[in-house]
Design a protein around this motif. Structure first.
Motif, PDB file in Angstrom:
ATOM      1  N   LEU A  92       0.724  -1.346  -0.124  1.00 42.11           N
ATOM      2  CA  LEU A  92       0.025  -0.170   0.132  1.00 42.11           C
ATOM      3  C   LEU A  92       0.905   1.306  -0.052  1.00 42.11           C
ATOM      4  CD1 LEU A  92      -2.751  -0.805   2.506  1.00 42.11           C
ATOM      5  CD2 LEU A  92      -2.963  -1.219   0.044  1.00 42.11           C
ATOM      6  N   SER A 137       4.762  -7.574   3.109  1.00 45.84           N
ATOM      7  CA  SER A 137       3.487  -7.589   2.599  1.00 45.84           C
ATOM      8  C   SER A 137       2.938  -8.967   2.931  1.00 45.84           C
ATOM      9  CB  SER A 137       3.160  -7.091   1.278  1.00 45.84           C
ATOM     10  OG  SER A 137       1.711  -7.278   0.737  1.00 45.84           O
ATOM     11  N   HIS A 188      -0.551  -1.832  16.730  1.00 42.32           N
ATOM     12  CA  HIS A 188      -2.041  -1.458  16.921  1.00 42.32           C
ATOM     13  C   HIS A 188      -2.840  -2.544  16.072  1.00 42.32           C
ATOM     14  CE1 HIS A 188      -1.454   2.428  18.341  1.00 42.32           C
ATOM     15  NE2 HIS A 188      -0.682   2.917  17.451  1.00 42.32           N
ATOM     16  N   SER A 189      -4.170  -2.327  16.509  1.00 45.75           N
ATOM     17  CA  SER A 189      -4.905  -3.361  15.838  1.00 45.75           C
ATOM     18  C   SER A 189      -5.106  -2.782  14.151  1.00 45.75           C
ATOM     19  CB  SER A 189      -6.466  -3.079  16.508  1.00 45.75           C
ATOM     20  OG  SER A 189      -7.595  -3.956  15.703  1.00 45.75           O
ATOM     21  N   VAL A 217      -2.995  -3.855  11.886  1.00 51.56           N
ATOM     22  CA  VAL A 217      -1.798  -3.956  11.077  1.00 51.56           C
ATOM     23  C   VAL A 217      -1.218  -4.962  10.435  1.00 51.56           C
ATOM     24  CG1 VAL A 217      -0.790  -1.976  12.729  1.00 51.56           C
ATOM     25  CG2 VAL A 217      -0.339  -4.236  13.051  1.00 51.56           C
ATOM     26  N   GLY A 218      -1.951  -6.187  10.704  1.00 50.46           N
ATOM     27  CA  GLY A 218      -1.813  -7.183  10.047  1.00 50.46           C
ATOM     28  C   GLY A 218      -0.979  -8.361  10.677  1.00 50.46           C
ATOM     29  N   LYS A 219      -1.182  -8.330  12.089  1.00 50.40           N
ATOM     30  CA  LYS A 219      -0.126  -9.373  12.850  1.00 50.40           C
ATOM     31  C   LYS A 219      -0.717 -10.777  12.547  1.00 50.40           C
ATOM     32  CE  LYS A 219      -1.533  -7.210  16.565  1.00 50.40           C
ATOM     33  NZ  LYS A 219      -2.261  -6.012  15.713  1.00 50.40           N
ATOM     34  N   THR A 220      -2.020 -10.976  12.440  1.00 42.37           N
ATOM     35  CA  THR A 220      -2.486 -12.248  12.337  1.00 42.37           C
ATOM     36  C   THR A 220      -2.317 -12.773  11.015  1.00 42.37           C
ATOM     37  OG1 THR A 220      -4.064 -12.086  14.179  1.00 42.37           O
ATOM     38  CG2 THR A 220      -4.360 -13.612  12.758  1.00 42.37           C
ATOM     39  N   VAL A 232      -9.089 -12.861  10.944  1.00 43.11           N
ATOM     40  CA  VAL A 232      -8.290 -11.602  10.325  1.00 43.11           C
ATOM     41  C   VAL A 232      -9.561 -10.742  10.261  1.00 43.11           C
ATOM     42  CG1 VAL A 232      -7.522 -10.821   8.173  1.00 43.11           C
ATOM     43  CG2 VAL A 232      -6.468 -12.482   9.259  1.00 43.11           C
ATOM     44  N   GLY A 233      -9.413  -9.520  10.662  1.00 41.72           N
ATOM     45  CA  GLY A 233     -10.582  -8.532  10.541  1.00 41.72           C
ATOM     46  C   GLY A 233     -10.398  -7.167   9.509  1.00 41.72           C
ATOM     47  N   VAL A 267     -10.111  -3.391   8.294  1.00 44.44           N
ATOM     48  CA  VAL A 267     -10.009  -2.295   8.967  1.00 44.44           C
ATOM     49  C   VAL A 267     -11.043  -1.230   8.681  1.00 44.44           C
ATOM     50  CG1 VAL A 267      -8.479   0.032   8.870  1.00 44.44           C
ATOM     51  CG2 VAL A 267      -7.488  -2.362   8.695  1.00 44.44           C
ATOM     52  N   ARG A 299     -10.234  -3.368  14.334  1.00 39.44           N
ATOM     53  CA  ARG A 299     -11.370  -3.499  14.995  1.00 39.44           C
ATOM     54  C   ARG A 299     -11.145  -4.597  16.255  1.00 39.44           C
ATOM     55  NH1 ARG A 299     -15.845  -2.309  11.233  1.00 39.44           N
ATOM     56  NH2 ARG A 299     -15.461  -2.163   9.358  1.00 39.44           N
ATOM     57  N   HIS A 300     -10.018  -4.880  16.270  1.00 39.47           N
ATOM     58  CA  HIS A 300      -9.672  -5.817  17.627  1.00 39.47           C
ATOM     59  C   HIS A 300     -10.129  -7.065  17.372  1.00 39.47           C
ATOM     60  CE1 HIS A 300      -7.727  -2.460  20.042  1.00 39.47           C
ATOM     61  NE2 HIS A 300      -8.485  -1.680  19.258  1.00 39.47           N
ATOM     62  N   THR A 303      -8.315  -9.851  16.961  1.00 39.43           N
ATOM     63  CA  THR A 303      -7.836 -11.032  17.833  1.00 39.43           C
ATOM     64  C   THR A 303      -7.883 -10.610  19.393  1.00 39.43           C
ATOM     65  OG1 THR A 303      -5.838 -11.379  16.138  1.00 39.43           O
ATOM     66  CG2 THR A 303      -5.504 -12.062  18.579  1.00 39.43           C
ATOM     67  N   THR A 348      -0.612 -11.585  19.438  1.00 39.79           N
ATOM     68  CA  THR A 348      -1.241 -10.643  20.448  1.00 39.79           C
ATOM     69  C   THR A 348      -2.645  -9.780  20.016  1.00 39.79           C
ATOM     70  OG1 THR A 348      -0.016  -8.769  20.458  1.00 39.79           O
ATOM     71  CG2 THR A 348       0.858 -10.611  21.752  1.00 39.79           C
ATOM     72  N   PRO A 349      -3.263  -9.123  20.814  1.00 32.71           N
ATOM     73  CA  PRO A 349      -4.260  -8.605  20.437  1.00 32.71           C
ATOM     74  C   PRO A 349      -3.871  -7.087  20.142  1.00 32.71           C
ATOM     75  CG  PRO A 349      -5.049  -9.574  22.578  1.00 32.71           C
ATOM     76  CD  PRO A 349      -3.417  -9.733  22.351  1.00 32.71           C
TER      77      PRO A 349
HETATM   78  N1  LIG Z   1      -3.015  -4.538   1.715  1.00 32.83           N
HETATM   79  C1  LIG Z   1      -2.854  -5.461   2.607  1.00 32.83           C
HETATM   80  N2  LIG Z   1      -3.734  -5.605   3.604  1.00 32.83           N
HETATM   81  C2  LIG Z   1      -3.255  -6.477   4.499  1.00 32.83           C
HETATM   82  C3  LIG Z   1      -1.938  -6.884   4.761  1.00 32.83           C
HETATM   83  N3  LIG Z   1      -1.918  -7.627   5.760  1.00 32.83           N
HETATM   84  C4  LIG Z   1      -3.028  -7.727   6.398  1.00 32.83           C
HETATM   85  N4  LIG Z   1      -4.039  -6.892   5.461  1.00 32.83           N
HETATM   86  C5  LIG Z   1      -5.263  -6.667   6.034  1.00 32.83           C
HETATM   87  O1  LIG Z   1      -5.521  -6.014   7.127  1.00 32.83           O
HETATM   88  C6  LIG Z   1      -6.675  -6.203   7.738  1.00 32.83           C
HETATM   89  C7  LIG Z   1      -6.348  -6.371   9.378  1.00 32.83           C
HETATM   90  O2  LIG Z   1      -5.431  -7.781   9.307  1.00 32.83           O
HETATM   91  P1  LIG Z   1      -5.381  -8.490  10.657  1.00 32.83           P
HETATM   92  O3  LIG Z   1      -4.332  -9.590  10.200  1.00 32.83           O
HETATM   93  O4  LIG Z   1      -6.686  -8.919  11.130  1.00 32.83           O
HETATM   94  O5  LIG Z   1      -4.509  -7.559  11.545  1.00 32.83           O
HETATM   95  P2  LIG Z   1      -4.344  -7.741  13.218  1.00 32.83           P
HETATM   96  O6  LIG Z   1      -2.911  -6.829  13.505  1.00 32.83           O
HETATM   97  O7  LIG Z   1      -4.353  -9.064  13.583  1.00 32.83           O
HETATM   98  O8  LIG Z   1      -5.378  -7.040  13.942  1.00 32.83           O
HETATM   99  P3  LIG Z   1      -6.048  -7.201  15.588  1.00 32.83           P
HETATM  100  O9  LIG Z   1      -6.075  -8.613  15.760  1.00 32.83           O
HETATM  101  O10 LIG Z   1      -7.318  -6.413  15.408  1.00 32.83           O
HETATM  102  O11 LIG Z   1      -4.922  -6.644  16.341  1.00 32.83           O
HETATM  103  C8  LIG Z   1      -7.284  -7.396   7.217  1.00 32.83           C
HETATM  104  O12 LIG Z   1      -8.388  -6.927   6.192  1.00 32.83           O
HETATM  105  C9  LIG Z   1      -6.267  -7.695   6.141  1.00 32.83           C
HETATM  106  O13 LIG Z   1      -6.711  -8.295   4.925  1.00 32.83           O
HETATM  107  C10 LIG Z   1      -0.991  -6.622   3.631  1.00 32.83           C
HETATM  108  O14 LIG Z   1       0.041  -7.033   3.656  1.00 32.83           O
HETATM  109  N5  LIG Z   1      -1.464  -5.909   2.778  1.00 32.83           N
END
Ligand SMILES: Nc1nc2c(ncn2[C@@H]2O[C@H](COP(=O)(O)OP(=O)(O)OP(=O)(O)O)[C@@H](O)[C@H]2O)c(=O)[nH]1
Ligand SMILES: [Mg+2]
Ligand SMILES: [Zn+2]
Length: 365
Positions: free
Chosen positions: A201, A223, A247-248, A250-253, A267-268, A270, A278-279, A281, A298-299
């Motif tokens: 992005l 990515s 932060h929630s 950012v794509g940890k899960t 995975v949720g 944004v 949206r928190h 995890t 982690t959450p």
């Molecule tokens: N464009 C893009 N979107 C991503 C990438 N990684 C994750 N996303 C999107 O970002 C959103 C959040 O991803 P999660 O993996 O749920 O993020 P998280 O950090 O685990 O969030 P919490 O569990 O709330 O803390 C989802 O819609 C994913 O599809 C990436 O590398 N590129």
């Protein structure tokens, strides 16, 4: 929590909303634990001065913690058990020093001794001495006004690496949390790595994370969508005990799914309205990954309160400021009025340092 709310008497030092925390917002955990609530009435025993188990006595690792119960994995056959930990004692694992107290006997990553009467469940008999722990003020729990005790939440125990995940966009890159994690990692003796996620992005222009590279912190641009950078990051983390924080949204899960090749967790999206996650995890979970890796998702955290650091020593954790050529030595790197001959103000992380220092002065643990 914004610095504005902190100044206006917000929840000082906790640095988070109660909703982020497993004990305060764990619907599924409450569901799991409910049936046990009735059976277990005695409160957890607290043992000042009592000693934890020797590490050799442990036979399992805690992989997820709920109120009253935790999920463990047995060394012997890698099977999992849901265990009560009410009989286990809350040890003083050398947390954040005087005036802090852990509120749960077990944390994700703890090595424990479990006895089990059947293949599904068991009891945590004791917790082994920890190698280290990443700690923060317990969300939703203020410092007790009478005793002055700050309840502490152990994000993860026995870890080697902290991977700080921060996205290029959606949500926007935000260095405030990164600087706090870097302080916490130094305090705990954990190797920090910055993982800049969602590089797909990023359009072009200045990279605000380059400052961390210049400080010698390993930075990986990755990515989970295009898989860019994943191999390089993975090669640093295989075989290690790692906690992933940020932060929630950012794509940890998502990252852990790509790293493990498993459809773990949820995975949720944004939020379009706020640009924040949206928190999704809701509790920390330890994953046994290839190559004996132990990786902890982690959450998302809104902010990260620091424990066990006094404002006057904060600069030790900002090595570039420590080395600044200020007129006064030692220099507190305070405001223009406080420290007129200060040379630290020109450094990229100075504002971040000053904000953290101010919140520590105002009563963050
Ligand atoms: N464009 C893009 N979107 C991503 C990438 N990684 C994750 N996303 C999107 O970002 C959103 C959040 O991803 P999660 O993996 O749920 O993020 P998280 O950090 O685990 O969030 P919490 O569990 O709330 O803390 C989802 O819609 C994913 O599809 C990436 O590398 N590129
Ligand atoms: Mg997640
Ligand atoms: Zn100075």
């Amino acid at each position: 929590m914004s610095d504005k709310s902190r100044k206006s008497g917000g929840r000082k030092g906790r640095g988070d909303a109660a909703a982020d925390d497993w004990m305060d917002d764990q619907k599924s955990a409450r569901f799991h634990a409910r049936s046990h609530h009735r059976k277990i009435s005695a409160s957890t025993s607290r043992s000042k001065g009592a000693t934890p188990l020797e590490r050799t006595e442990a036979n399992s690792t805690v992989i997820e913690v709920f109120p009253q119960l935790c999920r463990v994995r047995l060394d012997q056959d890698s099977s999992e058990r849901l265990c009560s930990y009410r009989r286990a004692q809350v040890y003083e694992h050398g947390l954040g020093g005087e005036g802090t107290r852990e509120r749960s006997p077990v944390a994700v990553g703890d090595r424990v001794k479990v006895s089990s009467s059947n293949p599904q469940s068991g009891v945590v008999e004791g917790v082994a001495r920890r190698e280290n722990q990443l700690i923060r003020p317990a969300p939703g729990r203020e410092r007790d006004e009478n005793s002055g005790i700050q309840p502490v939440h152990v994000v993860a125990a026995n870890i080697q690496d902290l991977v700080i995940v921060a996205s290029t966009r959606n949500p926007d890159f935000s260095p405030g949390l990164i600087d706090r994690f870097l302080v916490a990692a130094q305090l705990a003796g954990i190797r920090p790595t910055l993982c800049v996620s969602k590089i797909d992005l990023f359009e072009r222009g200045q990279k605000p994370w380059d400052v961390y590279r210049e400080l010698g912190i390993p930075v990986f641009e990755i990515s989970s969508k295009s898989i860019d950078g994943i191999e390089a990051l993975s090669s640093q983390l295989v075989g290690r005990k790692v906690v992933f924080c940020g932060h929630s949204g950012v794509g940890k899960t998502s990252l852990l799914r790509v790293l493990t090749g498993r459809e773990i967790g949820r995975v949720g999206e944004v939020s379009d309205a706020t640009g924040k996650g949206r928190h999704t995890t809701t509790s920390a979970v330890l994953l046994h990954a290839p190559g004996n890796s132990l990786w902890i998702d982690t959450p998302g955290m809104r902010a990260f309160g620091l424990i066990g650091v006094k404002p006057e020593v904060l600069q030790q954790y900002f090595p570039e400021l420590e080395a600044a050529a200020c007129a006064d030595k030692p220099c507190s790197h305070g405001s223009k009025e406080e420290s007129p001959g200060c040379a630290a103000r020109g450094f990229p992380r100075y504002d971040s340092f000053a904000r953290i220092r101010q919140s520590l002065i105002e009563g963050e643990s």
